[in-house]
Design a protein around this motif. Structure first.
Motif, PDB file in Angstrom:
ATOM      1  N   UNK A 226       0.866  -1.180   0.000  1.00  0.00           N
ATOM      2  CA  UNK A 226       0.000   0.000   0.000  1.00  0.00           C
ATOM      3  C   UNK A 226       0.902   1.229   0.000  1.00  0.00           C
ATOM      4  N   UNK A 227       1.293   1.726  -1.174  1.00  0.00           N
ATOM      5  CA  UNK A 227       2.219   2.855  -1.218  1.00  0.00           C
ATOM      6  C   UNK A 227       1.553   4.154  -0.802  1.00  0.00           C
TER       7      UNK A 227
ATOM      8  N   UNK B 233       6.091   6.250  -1.960  1.00  0.00           N
ATOM      9  CA  UNK B 233       6.828   5.623  -0.868  1.00  0.00           C
ATOM     10  C   UNK B 233       6.237   4.260  -0.519  1.00  0.00           C
ATOM     11  N   UNK B 234       7.102   3.245  -0.482  1.00  0.00           N
ATOM     12  CA  UNK B 234       6.675   1.887  -0.148  1.00  0.00           C
ATOM     13  C   UNK B 234       6.885   1.626   1.339  1.00  0.00           C
ATOM     14  N   UNK B 235       6.099   0.723   1.922  1.00  0.00           N
ATOM     15  CA  UNK B 235       6.342   0.343   3.320  1.00  0.00           C
ATOM     16  C   UNK B 235       7.601  -0.511   3.446  1.00  0.00           C
ATOM     17  N   UNK B 236       8.033  -0.716   4.666  1.00  0.00           N
ATOM     18  CA  UNK B 236       9.193  -1.587   4.907  1.00  0.00           C
ATOM     19  C   UNK B 236       8.851  -3.020   4.526  1.00  0.00           C
ATOM     20  N   UNK B 237       9.879  -3.766   4.132  1.00  0.00           N
ATOM     21  CA  UNK B 237       9.664  -5.156   3.738  1.00  0.00           C
ATOM     22  C   UNK B 237       9.249  -5.990   4.944  1.00  0.00           C
ATOM     23  N   UNK B 238       8.195  -6.797   4.798  1.00  0.00           N
ATOM     24  CA  UNK B 238       7.797  -7.669   5.909  1.00  0.00           C
ATOM     25  C   UNK B 238       8.939  -8.599   6.299  1.00  0.00           C
TER      26      UNK B 238
END
Length: 458
Positions: A11-12, A37-42
């Motif tokens: 969800x950017x 902006x992308x979220x941090x990698x799980x």
């Protein structure tokens, strides 16, 4: 792959950062940074303890024509062997060789043995003219029958001197773009040696949605391949397209090397976890100077200047659409406008874009043999980049390179121009202090290098 590490979870955020917190009421220009902006990698991992990621499908296409004779071909084959050692058992690999004829040395298969790849490369020699397009196309065809969640990419290693078959750069770039749009096959190019055609190699990569690297030896490129594989392993969104929507009385001017699509959207770099893709725009804002009471009331309230709509694809091909909040700012008089501080991040990105524009003039001077004028311009650029440590460091290295090797300085300038205008950036930017090539705490695709044509040794 663990369920909540699926690309479907991406969800950017779309963030608009103006260079100042108001706009000039009498009219004028101001820059705005558009950030995806992308979220941090799980954090989920596989049973082996490695981070879960989509499988890779790579076609390594190696130019073995006469112009690659000697060290360039030797270094290209070393690069292929290096890439093979970095793949996981779930990945697939094909190797294609070409001169005026095309040979599929290794048809696409599971990358289970780097030793077998090295053995297959033994005894390869150079000869013939260069049908670059046919070699690239065969690599793309090896990847044609892809599947969901697999990342398919042609990596072309060549001097880019196409002189047989289809040689028109614009037509070759169109094919790269079509394979990306229709088949999901992207293209990365690697310029080898001294005489490679940087314009063709960069053009193919930009049209094909990949990256562009160069170097004279495999040692120069090992870091670039680490960057390429790290980026492929961390991708979460592809085919980013942004639509810019201007407010009333606003004209939008995109800055830098951003590429416009036929539908009037703008193409941005593929997005990796924990990173941001971006573009910079300049707003030309009409003033509101009427004495009409209705317009006076409007001047005293926030004015809508810009909004952005993002469209992209998750790795499995499903679409994602996100709209930004509307950028609305208050108009202020000239004195108040001049007193407002400038946003540091926007100011630095503006310097990066301006580097590309001025760097093109330096390249022209070097190509014309006017080394003295080129050095003076580089020195002025360095003086203007004191507040941007990475750019300042890069310009110092460019001055030294231009003094000892004006020919290669032109290539370094071109690749630096592309990097500065289209790089992924961290959403948690660390202040640059020195070349980050060896920084193991920073993902390889986010490291800022003082020289694009050099890297750490394997």
């Amino acid at each position: 792959m663990p369920e909540n590490n699926s690309p479907s979870a991406v969800s950017p955020a779309v963030i608009l950062s103006p260079i100042r917190t108001a706009f000039p009421q009498a009219g004028g220009t101001m820059e705005v940074l558009v950030r995806i902006q992308a979220p941090a990698q799980p954090p989920e991992t596989t049973e082996s303890g490695a981070k879960a990621r989509p499988p890779l499908r790579l076609a390594l296409v190696v130019d073995r024509s006469g112009s690659m004779d000697g060290q360039p071909l030797t270094e290209a084959l070393r690069c292929v062997s290096h890439i093979a050692t970095r793949l996981q058992p779930v990945d697939h690999l094909a190797v294609v060789l070409y001169d005026h004829q095309v040979q599929t040395l290794i048809p696409l298969r599971l990358a289970t043995s780097a030793v077998a790849v090295a053995d297959a490369l033994a005894g390869i020699d150079s000869g013939g003219t260069t049908d670059l397009f046919a070699g690239w196309e065969q690599g793309a065809k090896e990847l044609e029958a892809g599947h969901a969640l697999a990342l398919s990419r042609v990596i072309l290693l060549s001097d880019g001197q196409a002189n047989h078959g289809l040689v028109d750069p614009a037509e070759i770039e169109k094919h790269c773009a079509r394979w990306l749009a229709d088949k999901g096959v992207s293209t990365t190019t690697v310029g080898l040696g001294r005489s490679f055609n940087e314009e063709l190699m960069i053009g193919m990569a930009r049209a094909g949605g990949g990256q562009q690297y160069y170097g004279q030896t495999a040692d120069d490129l090992f870091d670039s391949f680490d960057e390429e594989l790290a980026l492929l392993e961390a991708l979460c969104l592809r085919k980013l397209r942004v639509k810019l929507i201007a407010g009333v009385g606003v004209i939008i001017e995109p800055l830098g090397l951003v590429r416009q699509n036929p539908d009037q959207t703008y193409a941005l770099s593929d997005l990796a976890w924990g990173a941001e893709s971006w573009m910079l725009v300049r707003l030309h804002i009409a003033g509101m100077v009427s004495n009409d009471p209705a317009q006076l009331e409007t001047r005293m309230s926030n004015r809508a200047l810009l909004s952005v709509a993002l469209e992209a694809e998750r790795l499995e091909g499903t679409p994602v659409a996100v709209a930004s909040p509307v950028l609305s700012l208050l108009g202020v008089d000239a004195k108040a406008w001049d007193a407002l501080p400038k946003d540091d991040m926007v100011s630095q990105r503006l310097l990066e874009v301006q580097f590309g524009e001025t760097g093109a003039k330096v390249r022209e001077l070097l190509a014309a043999g006017d080394a003295k004028a080129a050095q003076k311009l580089l020195q002025r650029m360095e003086a203007g980049a004191v507040g941007h440590p990475w750019l300042h460091d890069k310009l110092k290295h460019l001055q030294a390179l231009a003094e000892r090797d004006a020919f290669m300085a032109q290539k370094e300038l071109r690749y630096s121009q592309v990097k500065m205008s289209s790089r992924l950036s961290s959403d948690d930017v660390l202040r640059y202090s020195a070349d980050e090539t060896d920084r193991g705490d920073i993902p390889a695709f986010l490291r800022r290098k003082s020289s694009e044509g050099k890297g750490r040794k394997a």
